[in-house]
Design a protein around this motif. Structure first.
Motif, mmCIF file in Angstrom:
data_model
loop_
_atom_site.group_PDB
_atom_site.id
_atom_site.type_symbol
_atom_site.label_atom_id
_atom_site.label_comp_id
_atom_site.label_asym_id
_atom_site.label_seq_id
_atom_site.Cartn_x
_atom_site.Cartn_y
_atom_site.Cartn_z
ATOM 1 N N HIS A 93 0.900 -1.279 -0.056
ATOM 2 C CA HIS A 93 -0.045 -0.082 0.000
ATOM 3 C C HIS A 93 0.885 1.266 0.156
ATOM 4 O O HIS A 93 0.282 2.267 0.275
ATOM 5 C CB HIS A 93 -0.849 -0.073 1.047
ATOM 6 N N TYR A 125 -8.573 -1.558 12.481
ATOM 7 C CA TYR A 125 -9.017 -0.310 13.384
ATOM 8 C C TYR A 125 -10.026 0.373 13.085
ATOM 9 O O TYR A 125 -10.735 0.296 12.020
ATOM 10 C CB TYR A 125 -7.734 0.737 13.412
ATOM 11 N N GLU A 151 -8.562 -3.431 -5.611
ATOM 12 C CA GLU A 151 -9.699 -2.544 -4.871
ATOM 13 C C GLU A 151 -8.994 -2.043 -3.524
ATOM 14 O O GLU A 151 -9.286 -1.105 -3.079
ATOM 15 C CB GLU A 151 -10.738 -3.686 -4.681
ATOM 16 N N SER A 152 -8.260 -3.002 -2.608
ATOM 17 C CA SER A 152 -7.918 -2.690 -1.403
ATOM 18 C C SER A 152 -6.894 -1.603 -1.495
ATOM 19 O O SER A 152 -6.882 -0.614 -0.608
ATOM 20 C CB SER A 152 -7.538 -3.606 -0.495
ATOM 21 N N THR A 159 -15.861 -6.200 2.778
ATOM 22 C CA THR A 159 -14.956 -6.971 1.518
ATOM 23 C C THR A 159 -14.063 -7.615 2.661
ATOM 24 O O THR A 159 -14.201 -7.731 3.739
ATOM 25 C CB THR A 159 -14.495 -5.776 0.815
ATOM 26 N N THR A 160 -12.744 -8.076 1.859
ATOM 27 C CA THR A 160 -12.198 -8.840 2.675
ATOM 28 C C THR A 160 -10.997 -7.757 3.534
ATOM 29 O O THR A 160 -10.175 -8.112 4.269
ATOM 30 C CB THR A 160 -10.971 -9.709 1.817
ATOM 31 N N PHE A 161 -11.160 -6.521 3.158
ATOM 32 C CA PHE A 161 -10.530 -5.571 3.781
ATOM 33 C C PHE A 161 -11.018 -4.475 4.514
ATOM 34 O O PHE A 161 -10.413 -3.416 5.066
ATOM 35 C CB PHE A 161 -9.420 -5.064 2.766
ATOM 36 N N GLY A 201 -8.257 6.728 1.355
ATOM 37 C CA GLY A 201 -8.096 6.895 2.702
ATOM 38 C C GLY A 201 -6.979 8.189 2.914
ATOM 39 O O GLY A 201 -7.108 8.913 3.676
ATOM 40 N N HIS A 240 -12.257 3.675 12.478
ATOM 41 C CA HIS A 240 -11.624 5.000 12.103
ATOM 42 C C HIS A 240 -12.049 6.095 12.834
ATOM 43 O O HIS A 240 -12.925 5.899 13.537
ATOM 44 C CB HIS A 240 -12.368 5.351 10.639
ATOM 45 N N PHE A 289 -15.512 7.406 5.690
ATOM 46 C CA PHE A 289 -14.461 6.522 5.908
ATOM 47 C C PHE A 289 -14.958 4.898 6.287
ATOM 48 O O PHE A 289 -15.976 4.958 6.765
ATOM 49 C CB PHE A 289 -13.520 6.812 7.177
ATOM 50 N N PRO A 290 -14.380 4.116 6.044
ATOM 51 C CA PRO A 290 -14.959 2.587 6.419
ATOM 52 C C PRO A 290 -14.914 2.573 7.771
ATOM 53 O O PRO A 290 -13.966 3.169 8.468
ATOM 54 C CB PRO A 290 -13.818 1.753 5.992
ATOM 55 N N GLN A 327 -8.845 1.595 -1.862
ATOM 56 C CA GLN A 327 -9.360 2.276 -0.770
ATOM 57 C C GLN A 327 -8.225 2.893 0.147
ATOM 58 O O GLN A 327 -8.366 3.687 0.782
ATOM 59 C CB GLN A 327 -9.917 0.982 0.116
#
Lengths: 349, 163
Positions: free
Chosen positions: A108, B121, A163-164, B93-95, A171, B123, B104-105, A167
């Motif tokens: 990442h 974590y 995809e990750s 999702t997986t993440f 972020g 957010h 934010f997620p 994200q």
């Protein structure tokens, strides 16, 4: 087309008084690349693959990410290294990268940051026989070992998927937005089309696509007093001098009006440092790189007066940055594509 | 701030393990982790870390099975760590676990800021306003107002079962 003429010229993303120098540095940062040499761990090559051809060389954009390179690497492996049966077994979600020295690479992190981080880590290792320059900043390929299975999940974030990665990228953009303004309105105010579009700009490595959206969220460097003159150019391509419009929308987005510049500091073997970086100091002078470094790393960058030998250097996008560079300007012109200014500090030899 | 506790699966397979909980909020004591030999025993490392960007504490955690490998997100949501209603309306999702209305997620992966290990974590960006609300209410209703951190833990425990 207004009566005043075209609103776009010379490939600048916006005609609203973006100085040519700003665009130049943004383009230079965007177009930076680093050489990578990718080699599959020989223990993981199946018995019937062609061992002589297992290295893949790529000149990768600094602003891209390792998972985005995977399709290309996969094609190479399928064409050249693996036979069809072995190729079918390739599962990209289990791939992971390691440097020659055994450092786990973070998928990442932008590739440029991985490269620069490797350079500064090397600055504290015993010199190799190829280090001739004072700062050892020769551009040599970063040698990566690609493993195809058994990722060390206790040390590496899961999911090296595009995809990750997207994200994580979004972020970081939002965090940078928050650091600058104390809220994320500029990011959340983007239409979905734009949010997807900025990532597409990264995937396709297209400067104009990226900046079409980024210009809405990245601070400008126009002189703080300028208003928003109607787009107009004279035939020689210069923008009109700032008008006396007191509305000053660009002022609101000016790099020197942020509350803090998104900056992270990377050391050869330490955790990443992040602190508040105001654009101007208490005495009203611009916050410069030398001030930032001598405040946060006084032992490596002793404050003036200091006349001893240089102890360390600071690098961004692989180049040494002049000490009087202003942090606000760096935030607007030389940030990474994820919005963050990454200052990599290496030890001088 | 760091502690290690044992967790259960929300709907555990019938297992007779007797799990003790190491509840100390002090410095890590790796030797006393309470995980057991049973295949369902889970160890959860929990950290409270200051977010450099948002300038508020954030809750980081990782959960490992008895073999030491970290749990996938789909398994994490089935342990007793998260309150059942936290994941209502969310997309996983997986993440990450995200709620459509949030910027934010809710829950995503990140590296521990100083240890560098992979963690999950919550957010922190919505935290400050939630804490402010609780502090305001506590001043009005309770004789002894909450400290900021107490309010923060209150907000956290709406999502996490703090045991």
């Amino acid at each position: 087309m207004s009566a005043y003429g075209t609103t776009r010229h010379h490939g600048q993303p916006s005609a609203n008084s973006t100085p040519a120098s700003t665009t130049l540095f943004r383009r230079l940062s965007w177009e930076g690349t680093v050489p990578l040499e990718i080699r599959v761990d020989s223990k993981e090559l199946p018995a019937n693959s062609d061992r002589g051809l297992e290295c893949y060389y790529i000149q990768a954009p600094r602003v891209s990410y390792l998972p985005l390179l995977m399709p290309e690497i996969r094609r190479f492996l399928m064409d050249v290294v693996f036979d069809e049966a072995a190729g079918k077994m390739l599962k990209e979600e289990e791939w992971w990268f390691e440097s020659e020295e055994g450092t786990l690479l973070k998928w990442h992190w932008p590739i440029g940051l991985i490269y620069d981080n490797h350079t500064i880590s090397a600055s504290i290792r015993p010199p190799s026989q190829t280090s001739t320059s004072h700062h050892n900043l020769q551009v040599t390929p970063l040698k990566l070992i690609l493993h195809l299975a058994s990722p060390p999940t206790e040390k590496l974030l899961l999911s090296p998927s595009a995809e990750s990665c997207k994200q994580a990228f979004m972020g970081q953009l939002k965090e940078a937005d928050f650091v600058r303004w104390g809220n994320t309105k500029r990011m959340t105010g983007l239409r979905k089309q734009d949010q997807d579009g900025i990532w597409e700009g990264i995937k396709e490595h297209n400067f104009d696509d990226y900046w079409r959206v980024a210009s809405k969220i990245v601070p400008t460097t126009a002189p703080a007093r300028s208003g928003s003159p109607p787009p107009s150019t004279n035939p020689s391509g210069h923008t009109r001098p700032p008008s006396v419009d007191p509305q000053s929308a660009p002022d609101r987005d000016n790099a020197y009006n942020v509350r803090s510049v998104p900056v992270r500091l990377y050391l050869p073997d330490g955790p990443v440092m992040q602190d508040v970086v105001p654009p101007t100091l208490e005495d009203g002078s611009p916050h410069t790189l030398v001030h930032y470094l001598s405040t946060h790393l006084p032992l490596l960058f002793p404050p003036t007066p200091y006349s001893g030998p240089e102890l360390a250097y600071a690098m961004m996008h692989g180049v040494l940055v002049p000490p009087d560079a202003e942090m606000a300007w760096l935030g607007a012109c030389m940030a990474g594509a994820d919005g963050w200014v990454s200052v990599c500090v290496g030890i001088a030899r | 701030m760091h502690r290690i506790i044992a967790l259960n699966w929300r709907h555990p397979a019938p297992v007779d393990a007797c799990l003790e909980i190491d509840d100390s909020l002090d410095v890590v004591d790796d030797g006393t982790t309470a995980s057991h030999e049973s295949p369902d025993s889970l160890t959860c490392h929990q950290y409270v870390v200051l977010s450099a960007t948002f300038r508020v504490p954030a809750f980081y955690f990782s959960i490992h099975g008895s073999s030491g490998s970290p749990l996938q997100l789909s398994d994490i949501v089935q342990t007793t760590l998260l309150r059942e209603d936290v994941c209502e309306g969310t997309v996983a999702t997986t993440f990450a676990v995200s709620h459509p209305s949030m910027n934010f997620p809710l829950l995503s992966q990140g590296e521990h800021p100083t240890l560098g290990t992979p963690c999950w974590y919550f957010h922190p960006c919505e935290t400050a306003s939630a804490v402010q609300e609780i502090l305001k209410e506590s001043k009005e209703n309770i004789r002894k107002p909450l400290s900021w951190m107490e309010a923060w833990f209150t907000v956290l425990s709406t999502a996490v079962d703090m045991q």
